[in-house]
Design a protein around this motif. Structure first.
Motif, PDB file in Angstrom:
ATOM      1  N   VAL A 268       0.850  -1.197   0.000  1.00 35.25           N
ATOM      2  CA  VAL A 268       0.000   0.000   0.000  1.00 35.25           C
ATOM      3  C   VAL A 268       0.885   1.245   0.000  1.00 35.25           C
ATOM      4  O   VAL A 268       0.655   2.184  -0.773  1.00 35.25           O
ATOM      5  CB  VAL A 268      -0.958   0.006   1.218  1.00 35.25           C
ATOM      6  N   ILE A 269       1.916   1.246   0.823  1.00 38.98           N
ATOM      7  CA  ILE A 269       2.827   2.395   0.877  1.00 38.98           C
ATOM      8  C   ILE A 269       3.517   2.588  -0.466  1.00 38.98           C
ATOM      9  O   ILE A 269       3.590   3.699  -0.993  1.00 38.98           O
ATOM     10  CB  ILE A 269       3.863   2.229   2.007  1.00 38.98           C
ATOM     11  N   ALA A 270       4.026   1.495  -1.055  1.00 38.88           N
ATOM     12  CA  ALA A 270       4.716   1.593  -2.345  1.00 38.88           C
ATOM     13  C   ALA A 270       3.784   2.132  -3.425  1.00 38.88           C
ATOM     14  O   ALA A 270       4.153   3.043  -4.183  1.00 38.88           O
ATOM     15  CB  ALA A 270       5.269   0.227  -2.747  1.00 38.88           C
ATOM     16  N   ASN A 271       2.571   1.595  -3.478  1.00 37.51           N
ATOM     17  CA  ASN A 271       1.616   2.027  -4.501  1.00 37.51           C
ATOM     18  C   ASN A 271       1.224   3.491  -4.337  1.00 37.51           C
ATOM     19  O   ASN A 271       1.206   4.249  -5.304  1.00 37.51           O
ATOM     20  CB  ASN A 271       0.361   1.144  -4.468  1.00 37.51           C
ATOM     21  N   LEU A 272       0.914   3.874  -3.104  1.00 39.76           N
ATOM     22  CA  LEU A 272       0.462   5.249  -2.876  1.00 39.76           C
ATOM     23  C   LEU A 272       1.602   6.247  -2.992  1.00 39.76           C
ATOM     24  O   LEU A 272       1.397   7.373  -3.432  1.00 39.76           O
ATOM     25  CB  LEU A 272      -0.253   5.363  -1.531  1.00 39.76           C
ATOM     26  N   THR A 273       2.801   5.848  -2.620  1.00 39.08           N
ATOM     27  CA  THR A 273       3.959   6.731  -2.769  1.00 39.08           C
ATOM     28  C   THR A 273       4.229   6.984  -4.249  1.00 39.08           C
ATOM     29  O   THR A 273       4.498   8.112  -4.663  1.00 39.08           O
ATOM     30  CB  THR A 273       5.197   6.121  -2.089  1.00 39.08           C
ATOM     31  N   SER A 274       4.118   5.921  -5.045  1.00 37.81           N
ATOM     32  CA  SER A 274       4.302   6.042  -6.489  1.00 37.81           C
ATOM     33  C   SER A 274       3.220   6.940  -7.086  1.00 37.81           C
ATOM     34  O   SER A 274       3.504   7.823  -7.891  1.00 37.81           O
ATOM     35  CB  SER A 274       4.254   4.653  -7.123  1.00 37.81           C
ATOM     36  N   LYS A 275       1.995   6.709  -6.676  1.00 43.20           N
ATOM     37  CA  LYS A 275       0.866   7.503  -7.166  1.00 43.20           C
ATOM     38  C   LYS A 275       1.024   8.973  -6.777  1.00 43.20           C
ATOM     39  O   LYS A 275       0.759   9.868  -7.570  1.00 43.20           O
ATOM     40  CB  LYS A 275      -0.429   6.932  -6.590  1.00 43.20           C
ATOM     41  N   GLN A 276       1.509   9.194  -5.545  1.00 41.24           N
ATOM     42  CA  GLN A 276       1.700  10.554  -5.045  1.00 41.24           C
ATOM     43  C   GLN A 276       2.707  11.301  -5.920  1.00 41.24           C
ATOM     44  O   GLN A 276       2.527  12.474  -6.216  1.00 41.24           O
ATOM     45  CB  GLN A 276       2.196  10.486  -3.599  1.00 41.24           C
ATOM     46  N   GLY A 277       3.757  10.587  -6.347  1.00 41.78           N
ATOM     47  CA  GLY A 277       4.777  11.199  -7.190  1.00 41.78           C
ATOM     48  C   GLY A 277       4.276  11.550  -8.576  1.00 41.78           C
ATOM     49  O   GLY A 277       4.811  12.435  -9.238  1.00 41.78           O
ATOM     50  N   GLU A 278       3.230  10.854  -9.035  1.00 45.25           N
ATOM     51  CA  GLU A 278       2.681  11.093 -10.372  1.00 45.25           C
ATOM     52  C   GLU A 278       1.664  12.220 -10.396  1.00 45.25           C
ATOM     53  O   GLU A 278       1.337  12.727 -11.460  1.00 45.25           O
ATOM     54  CB  GLU A 278       1.989   9.817 -10.884  1.00 45.25           C
ATOM     55  N   ARG A 279       1.130  12.579  -9.252  1.00 43.94           N
ATOM     56  CA  ARG A 279       0.046  13.569  -9.205  1.00 43.94           C
ATOM     57  C   ARG A 279       0.587  14.944  -8.818  1.00 43.94           C
ATOM     58  O   ARG A 279       1.362  15.069  -7.889  1.00 43.94           O
ATOM     59  CB  ARG A 279      -1.018  13.141  -8.200  1.00 43.94           C
ATOM     60  N   ASN A 280       0.107  15.963  -9.510  1.00 37.76           N
ATOM     61  CA  ASN A 280       0.517  17.334  -9.204  1.00 37.76           C
ATOM     62  C   ASN A 280      -0.104  17.844  -7.910  1.00 37.76           C
ATOM     63  O   ASN A 280       0.503  18.620  -7.193  1.00 37.76           O
ATOM     64  CB  ASN A 280       0.123  18.280 -10.349  1.00 37.76           C
ATOM     65  N   ASN A 281      -1.326  17.409  -7.633  1.00 39.66           N
ATOM     66  CA  ASN A 281      -2.035  17.957  -6.475  1.00 39.66           C
ATOM     67  C   ASN A 281      -2.114  16.971  -5.306  1.00 39.66           C
ATOM     68  O   ASN A 281      -2.988  17.083  -4.465  1.00 39.66           O
ATOM     69  CB  ASN A 281      -3.429  18.426  -6.888  1.00 39.66           C
ATOM     70  N   GLY A 282      -1.223  16.000  -5.255  1.00 40.40           N
ATOM     71  CA  GLY A 282      -1.173  15.078  -4.121  1.00 40.40           C
ATOM     72  C   GLY A 282      -2.237  13.999  -4.180  1.00 40.40           C
ATOM     73  O   GLY A 282      -2.951  13.854  -5.167  1.00 40.40           O
ATOM     74  N   LEU A 283      -2.344  13.254  -3.111  1.00 37.80           N
ATOM     75  CA  LEU A 283      -3.273  12.125  -3.038  1.00 37.80           C
ATOM     76  C   LEU A 283      -4.668  12.567  -2.598  1.00 37.80           C
ATOM     77  O   LEU A 283      -4.813  13.579  -1.912  1.00 37.80           O
ATOM     78  CB  LEU A 283      -2.751  11.096  -2.031  1.00 37.80           C
ATOM     79  N   HIS A 284      -5.657  11.774  -2.971  1.00 37.97           N
ATOM     80  CA  HIS A 284      -7.014  11.981  -2.460  1.00 37.97           C
ATOM     81  C   HIS A 284      -7.006  11.746  -0.955  1.00 37.97           C
ATOM     82  O   HIS A 284      -6.137  11.051  -0.422  1.00 37.97           O
ATOM     83  CB  HIS A 284      -7.987  10.980  -3.104  1.00 37.97           C
ATOM     84  N   MET A 285      -8.000  12.280  -0.272  1.00 36.63           N
ATOM     85  CA  MET A 285      -8.052  12.172   1.186  1.00 36.63           C
ATOM     86  C   MET A 285      -8.043  10.716   1.651  1.00 36.63           C
ATOM     87  O   MET A 285      -7.318  10.363   2.570  1.00 36.63           O
ATOM     88  CB  MET A 285      -9.292  12.879   1.751  1.00 36.63           C
ATOM     89  N   GLU A 286      -8.838   9.833   1.018  1.00 38.65           N
ATOM     90  CA  GLU A 286      -8.870   8.419   1.411  1.00 38.65           C
ATOM     91  C   GLU A 286      -7.500   7.777   1.225  1.00 38.65           C
ATOM     92  O   GLU A 286      -7.070   6.972   2.045  1.00 38.65           O
ATOM     93  CB  GLU A 286      -9.920   7.641   0.622  1.00 38.65           C
ATOM     94  N   ASP A 287      -6.830   8.109   0.121  1.00 43.89           N
ATOM     95  CA  ASP A 287      -5.498   7.557  -0.129  1.00 43.89           C
ATOM     96  C   ASP A 287      -4.503   8.047   0.928  1.00 43.89           C
ATOM     97  O   ASP A 287      -3.666   7.285   1.403  1.00 43.89           O
ATOM     98  CB  ASP A 287      -5.005   7.915  -1.528  1.00 43.89           C
ATOM     99  N   ARG A 288      -4.601   9.313   1.309  1.00 44.51           N
ATOM    100  CA  ARG A 288      -3.712   9.840   2.358  1.00 44.51           C
ATOM    101  C   ARG A 288      -3.940   9.107   3.675  1.00 44.51           C
ATOM    102  O   ARG A 288      -3.004   8.764   4.382  1.00 44.51           O
ATOM    103  CB  ARG A 288      -3.926  11.345   2.546  1.00 44.51           C
ATOM    104  N   LYS A 289      -5.227   8.860   3.999  1.00 51.62           N
ATOM    105  CA  LYS A 289      -5.546   8.134   5.232  1.00 51.62           C
ATOM    106  C   LYS A 289      -4.978   6.719   5.186  1.00 51.62           C
ATOM    107  O   LYS A 289      -4.412   6.232   6.171  1.00 51.62           O
ATOM    108  CB  LYS A 289      -7.069   8.062   5.442  1.00 51.62           C
ATOM    109  N   ASN A 290      -5.136   6.055   4.049  1.00 49.95           N
ATOM    110  CA  ASN A 290      -4.622   4.691   3.921  1.00 49.95           C
ATOM    111  C   ASN A 290      -3.098   4.658   3.978  1.00 49.95           C
ATOM    112  O   ASN A 290      -2.514   3.736   4.549  1.00 49.95           O
ATOM    113  CB  ASN A 290      -5.132   4.029   2.644  1.00 49.95           C
ATOM    114  N   LEU A 291      -2.454   5.666   3.402  1.00 46.90           N
ATOM    115  CA  LEU A 291      -0.992   5.746   3.467  1.00 46.90           C
ATOM    116  C   LEU A 291      -0.551   5.903   4.923  1.00 46.90           C
ATOM    117  O   LEU A 291       0.355   5.204   5.385  1.00 46.90           O
ATOM    118  CB  LEU A 291      -0.487   6.915   2.615  1.00 46.90           C
ATOM    119  N   ASP A 292      -1.218   6.772   5.658  1.00 49.97           N
ATOM    120  CA  ASP A 292      -0.888   6.970   7.075  1.00 49.97           C
ATOM    121  C   ASP A 292      -1.148   5.704   7.888  1.00 49.97           C
ATOM    122  O   ASP A 292      -0.339   5.322   8.735  1.00 49.97           O
ATOM    123  CB  ASP A 292      -1.689   8.134   7.675  1.00 49.97           C
TER     124      ASP A 292
END
Length: 163
Positions: A107-131
């Motif tokens: 989950v961390i690897a996927n969301l970290t990768s996704k975070q790097g691809e997005r200009n405006n950061g992760l969605h709120m649910e994704d941020r919660k799941n990353l945390d």
């Protein structure tokens, strides 16, 4: 199965320690309960012995498995197809509920990768799941290798690409 003093992991709650075993009389039936304390979120749960298997409670990983966790933090399997603004929260929640440290690392690897691809950061649910995933792994690393919370977070950040 488990003993007082064992370090264990309970899905979605992270790692804790079995503090006691208590016998309770519930509706005329005597049941043994494990009393598990989770220090990271200051929660104590009582889990009935006869439901331990299906609960997902497990012993913490061995220190020789840390390399496997480090590799899982580096490996991202984000779907190739870009779907506009579609959070992967359901898939990530399912992985987090498994109680497996490698799933949390994924989950961390996927969301970290996704975070790097997005200009405006992760969605709120994704941020919660990353945390949640980070806290889950931190709680186990603290018990596995006697790391501090800061050292455990550094381990995650050093191994997750772009974290």
């Amino acid at each position: 199965m488990f003993n007082v003093g064992d370090s264990v992991v309970y899905p979605y709650h992270g790692a804790g320690t079995i503090k006691d075993m208590e016998e309770k009389d519930i509706l005329g039936e005597k049941l043994i309960y494990y009393v598990v304390y989770f220090p990271l979120n200051h929660v104590t749960l009582m889990l009935p012995e006869n439901r331990i298997k299906e609960s997902g409670l497990r012993k913490i990983i061995e220190s020789n498995q840390l390399e496997e966790v480090a590799n899982a933090l580096k490996t991202s399997e984000v779907p190739e197809k870009k779907e506009a603004a579609r959070p992967y929260s359901k898939e990530n929640e399912t992985l987090l509920k498994s109680g497996c440290i490698l799933d949390a690392a994924s989950v961390i690897a996927n969301l970290t990768s996704k975070q790097g691809e997005r200009n405006n950061g992760l969605h709120m649910e994704d941020r919660k799941n990353l945390d949640r995933a980070k806290q889950f792994i931190i709680s186990e690393l603290v018990l596995v290798n006697e790391m501090s919370e800061e050292e455990a977070m550094s381990f995650i950040e050093e191994n997750a690409h772009g974290a």
